[in-house]
Design an enzyme around this catalytic site. Structure first.
Site, PDB file in Angstrom:
ATOM      1  N   ASN A  13      18.055  42.092  53.623  1.00 42.89           N
ATOM      2  CA  ASN A  13      19.067  41.126  54.041  1.00 42.89           C
ATOM      3  C   ASN A  13      18.342  39.783  54.113  1.00 42.89           C
ATOM      4  O   ASN A  13      17.535  39.558  55.024  1.00 42.89           O
ATOM      5  CB  ASN A  13      19.621  41.543  55.400  1.00 42.89           C
ATOM      6  CG  ASN A  13      20.919  40.881  55.794  1.00 42.89           C
ATOM      7  OD1 ASN A  13      21.326  40.993  56.933  1.00 42.89           O
ATOM      8  ND2 ASN A  13      21.593  40.200  54.889  1.00 42.89           N
ATOM      9  N   ASN A  66      26.950  31.675  56.202  1.00 49.13           N
ATOM     10  CA  ASN A  66      26.939  32.782  55.249  1.00 49.13           C
ATOM     11  C   ASN A  66      26.935  32.252  53.812  1.00 49.13           C
ATOM     12  O   ASN A  66      27.151  31.058  53.564  1.00 49.13           O
ATOM     13  CB  ASN A  66      28.174  33.663  55.450  1.00 49.13           C
ATOM     14  CG  ASN A  66      28.063  34.547  56.673  1.00 49.13           C
ATOM     15  OD1 ASN A  66      26.988  35.032  57.002  1.00 49.13           O
ATOM     16  ND2 ASN A  66      29.180  34.755  57.352  1.00 49.13           N
ATOM     17  N   CYS A  75      23.700  37.182  63.834  1.00 51.02           N
ATOM     18  CA  CYS A  75      23.199  37.996  62.731  1.00 51.02           C
ATOM     19  C   CYS A  75      21.935  38.693  63.205  1.00 51.02           C
ATOM     20  O   CYS A  75      20.955  38.030  63.558  1.00 51.02           O
ATOM     21  CB  CYS A  75      22.914  37.131  61.512  1.00 51.02           C
ATOM     22  SG  CYS A  75      22.191  38.040  60.135  1.00 51.02           S
ATOM     23  N   GLY A  76      21.963  40.026  63.252  1.00 52.37           N
ATOM     24  CA  GLY A  76      20.829  40.776  63.790  1.00 52.37           C
ATOM     25  C   GLY A  76      19.579  40.679  62.945  1.00 52.37           C
ATOM     26  O   GLY A  76      18.482  40.402  63.458  1.00 52.37           O
ATOM     27  N   ASN A  77      19.697  40.903  61.635  1.00 54.22           N
ATOM     28  CA  ASN A  77      18.533  40.745  60.775  1.00 54.22           C
ATOM     29  C   ASN A  77      18.080  39.292  60.746  1.00 54.22           C
ATOM     30  O   ASN A  77      16.889  38.988  60.694  1.00 54.22           O
ATOM     31  CB  ASN A  77      18.857  41.216  59.352  1.00 54.22           C
ATOM     32  CG  ASN A  77      18.989  42.722  59.266  1.00 54.22           C
ATOM     33  OD1 ASN A  77      18.199  43.461  59.823  1.00 54.22           O
ATOM     34  ND2 ASN A  77      20.017  43.186  58.575  1.00 54.22           N
ATOM     35  N   HIS A 166      33.068  44.298  64.337  1.00 53.50           N
ATOM     36  CA  HIS A 166      32.660  45.400  63.466  1.00 53.50           C
ATOM     37  C   HIS A 166      33.708  46.507  63.497  1.00 53.50           C
ATOM     38  O   HIS A 166      34.214  46.870  64.562  1.00 53.50           O
ATOM     39  CB  HIS A 166      31.314  45.978  63.911  1.00 53.50           C
ATOM     40  CG  HIS A 166      30.184  45.025  63.713  1.00 53.50           C
ATOM     41  ND1 HIS A 166      29.457  44.951  62.543  1.00 53.50           N
ATOM     42  CD2 HIS A 166      29.669  44.077  64.537  1.00 53.50           C
ATOM     43  CE1 HIS A 166      28.544  44.016  62.655  1.00 53.50           C
ATOM     44  NE2 HIS A 166      28.652  43.459  63.849  1.00 53.50           N
ATOM     45  N   ASN A 197      33.295  42.711  59.893  1.00 55.98           N
ATOM     46  CA  ASN A 197      32.252  43.452  59.192  1.00 55.98           C
ATOM     47  C   ASN A 197      32.688  44.914  59.168  1.00 55.98           C
ATOM     48  O   ASN A 197      33.345  45.387  60.103  1.00 55.98           O
ATOM     49  CB  ASN A 197      30.916  43.326  59.929  1.00 55.98           C
ATOM     50  CG  ASN A 197      30.452  41.891  60.043  1.00 55.98           C
ATOM     51  OD1 ASN A 197      29.907  41.322  59.119  1.00 55.98           O
ATOM     52  ND2 ASN A 197      30.683  41.291  61.218  1.00 55.98           N
ATOM     53  N   GLU A 215      29.559  43.001  54.709  1.00 59.59           N
ATOM     54  CA  GLU A 215      29.461  41.971  55.734  1.00 59.59           C
ATOM     55  C   GLU A 215      30.514  40.885  55.539  1.00 59.59           C
ATOM     56  O   GLU A 215      30.747  40.415  54.418  1.00 59.59           O
ATOM     57  CB  GLU A 215      28.067  41.335  55.727  1.00 59.59           C
ATOM     58  CG  GLU A 215      26.982  42.243  56.281  1.00 59.59           C
ATOM     59  CD  GLU A 215      25.752  41.467  56.688  1.00 59.59           C
ATOM     60  OE1 GLU A 215      25.890  40.524  57.515  1.00 59.59           O
ATOM     61  OE2 GLU A 215      24.655  41.790  56.195  1.00 59.59           O
ATOM     62  N   ARG A 216      31.120  40.513  56.634  1.00 54.93           N
ATOM     63  CA  ARG A 216      32.077  39.415  56.628  1.00 54.93           C
ATOM     64  C   ARG A 216      31.388  38.142  56.131  1.00 54.93           C
ATOM     65  O   ARG A 216      30.382  37.703  56.669  1.00 54.93           O
ATOM     66  CB  ARG A 216      32.591  39.197  58.066  1.00 54.93           C
ATOM     67  CG  ARG A 216      33.608  38.102  58.240  1.00 54.93           C
ATOM     68  CD  ARG A 216      33.958  37.887  59.701  1.00 54.93           C
ATOM     69  NE  ARG A 216      32.802  37.536  60.508  1.00 54.93           N
ATOM     70  CZ  ARG A 216      32.884  37.042  61.750  1.00 54.93           C
ATOM     71  NH1 ARG A 216      34.059  36.874  62.329  1.00 54.93           N
ATOM     72  NH2 ARG A 216      31.801  36.754  62.432  1.00 54.93           N
ATOM     73  N   CYS A 224      22.359  45.248  57.807  1.00 55.30           N
ATOM     74  CA  CYS A 224      23.094  44.437  58.786  1.00 55.30           C
ATOM     75  C   CYS A 224      22.663  44.906  60.175  1.00 55.30           C
ATOM     76  O   CYS A 224      22.972  46.032  60.572  1.00 55.30           O
ATOM     77  CB  CYS A 224      24.599  44.586  58.597  1.00 55.30           C
ATOM     78  SG  CYS A 224      25.582  43.700  59.835  1.00 55.30           S
ATOM     79  N   GLY A 225      21.950  44.052  60.891  1.00 52.67           N
ATOM     80  CA  GLY A 225      21.421  44.441  62.198  1.00 52.67           C
ATOM     81  C   GLY A 225      22.491  44.647  63.240  1.00 52.67           C
ATOM     82  O   GLY A 225      22.501  45.656  63.958  1.00 52.67           O
ATOM     83  N   THR A 226      23.435  43.698  63.347  1.00 49.69           N
ATOM     84  CA  THR A 226      24.513  43.880  64.323  1.00 49.69           C
ATOM     85  C   THR A 226      25.365  45.087  63.951  1.00 49.69           C
ATOM     86  O   THR A 226      25.876  45.791  64.816  1.00 49.69           O
ATOM     87  CB  THR A 226      25.399  42.624  64.419  1.00 49.69           C
ATOM     88  OG1 THR A 226      25.897  42.280  63.124  1.00 49.69           O
ATOM     89  CG2 THR A 226      24.625  41.451  65.007  1.00 49.69           C
ATOM     90  N   GLY A 227      25.506  45.338  62.643  1.00 54.13           N
ATOM     91  CA  GLY A 227      26.268  46.502  62.195  1.00 54.13           C
ATOM     92  C   GLY A 227      25.613  47.811  62.576  1.00 54.13           C
ATOM     93  O   GLY A 227      26.293  48.770  62.964  1.00 54.13           O
TER      94      GLY A 227
END
Length: 281
Positions: A13, A66, A75-77, A166, A197, A215-216, A224-227
């Site tokens: 990512n 984005n 964004c987690g990543n 999500h 997402n 991802e949205r 996707c970290g948050t995912g």
């Protein structure tokens, strides 16, 4: 105008990181960021991340555009990559640095624990329909195992917000999901007023999940970290997985924990520098 940048990725990512510490306003417009993200005519990335001065007592602020020019809450990543970028900017060793980062989803705390591994306190997941947001059920209810019609099929979905929305569905085989054709239909479904997402999850074991994501604002990505965090929460809510698990994504694995002590989600994974450059705007 020339912009100096550094390219990082978290499990594939990938992001363009820009030192924006001299101003509280991003140095690029969403349209310019979109051009940078173009993989044929620009640098190529899933998003552009700006390191801005801190707000509300934080060390720094993260803003991200984005690849389609939209701005997500978190964004987690990306925040792992930002932590590595900040340590590199400061000339630190990446061994124990910890930052308190202001985001549109609130304050997030990443900590570098080795040369490439970053552990992030992602905060407490939000579970009510009004918090996602979605109209799949009443605003004050949790969205667990709700039916959703997409592409002529009824999917059973669970929704979680990690500061961004999500929609998670559990499947027998993630490889069989036609993500390129149905991902956008989930993202733009009218029950998600801020889009969503979408994660498809295969439970290998209670402590090991396989995930593919749309991802949205970015489409299919390698991670996707948050995912991954939201998917573990959904797995716990539906009694499919433990509170600590490995989440395997196309780009690699993340370690996710939903703490019983403080109810926070903790994500651990890599952040890798790829190259540096200068881009003429």
């Amino acid at each position: 105008m020339a912009i100096e940048f550094t390219k990082y990725h978290g499990l594939g990512n990938d992001f363009i990181l820009i030192d924006n510490r001299s101003s509280s306003t991003p140095l690029l417009t969403p349209e310019q960021a979109q051009k940078l993200c173009d993989r044929h005519f620009g640098i190529g990335a899933d998003g552009v991340i700006f390191a801005l001065p801190g707000e509300n007592g934080t060390d720094y602020t993260m803003r991200i555009f984005n690849s389609d020019g939209s701005e997500p809450e978190m964004c987690g990543n990306g925040i792992r990559c930002l932590a590595a970028f900040l340590a590199d900017l400061e000339g630190n060793s990446r061994q124990s640095d910890q930052y308190r980062i202001h985001t549109l989803a609130g304050a997030i705390v990443p900590q570098l624990i080795s040369d490439e591994q970053v552990k992030v306190d992602m905060g407490i997941p939000k579970l009510l329909a009004s918090e996602i947001p979605t109209t799949l059920c009443a605003a004050s209810e949790k969205v667990i195992n709700q039916p959703l019609e997409v592409a002529g099929k009824t999917w059973e979905v669970t929704c979680v917000s990690m500061g961004n929305p999500h929609c998670i569905t559990f499947v027998e085989d993630v490889a069989a999901i036609p993500l390129d054709t149905i991902g956008s239909q989930f993202e733009h479904h009218p029950v998600f007023p801020q889009r969503t997402n979408t994660e498809f999850i295969q439970v290998v074991r209670r402590d090991y999940l396989k995930m593919r994501v749309w991802e949205r604002g970015a489409g299919i990505t390698l991670a996707c970290g948050t995912g991954a965090c939201a998917s573990l929460v959904a797995g716990v809510l539906t009694d499919r997985c433990d509170r600590t698990a490995t989440v395997e994504l196309p780009g690699g694995c993340l370690q996710i924990e939903w703490s019983e002590i403080d109810q926070h989600i903790y994500m651990t994974g890599p952040a890798t520098q790829v190259f540096q450059g200068r881009y003429e705007i």
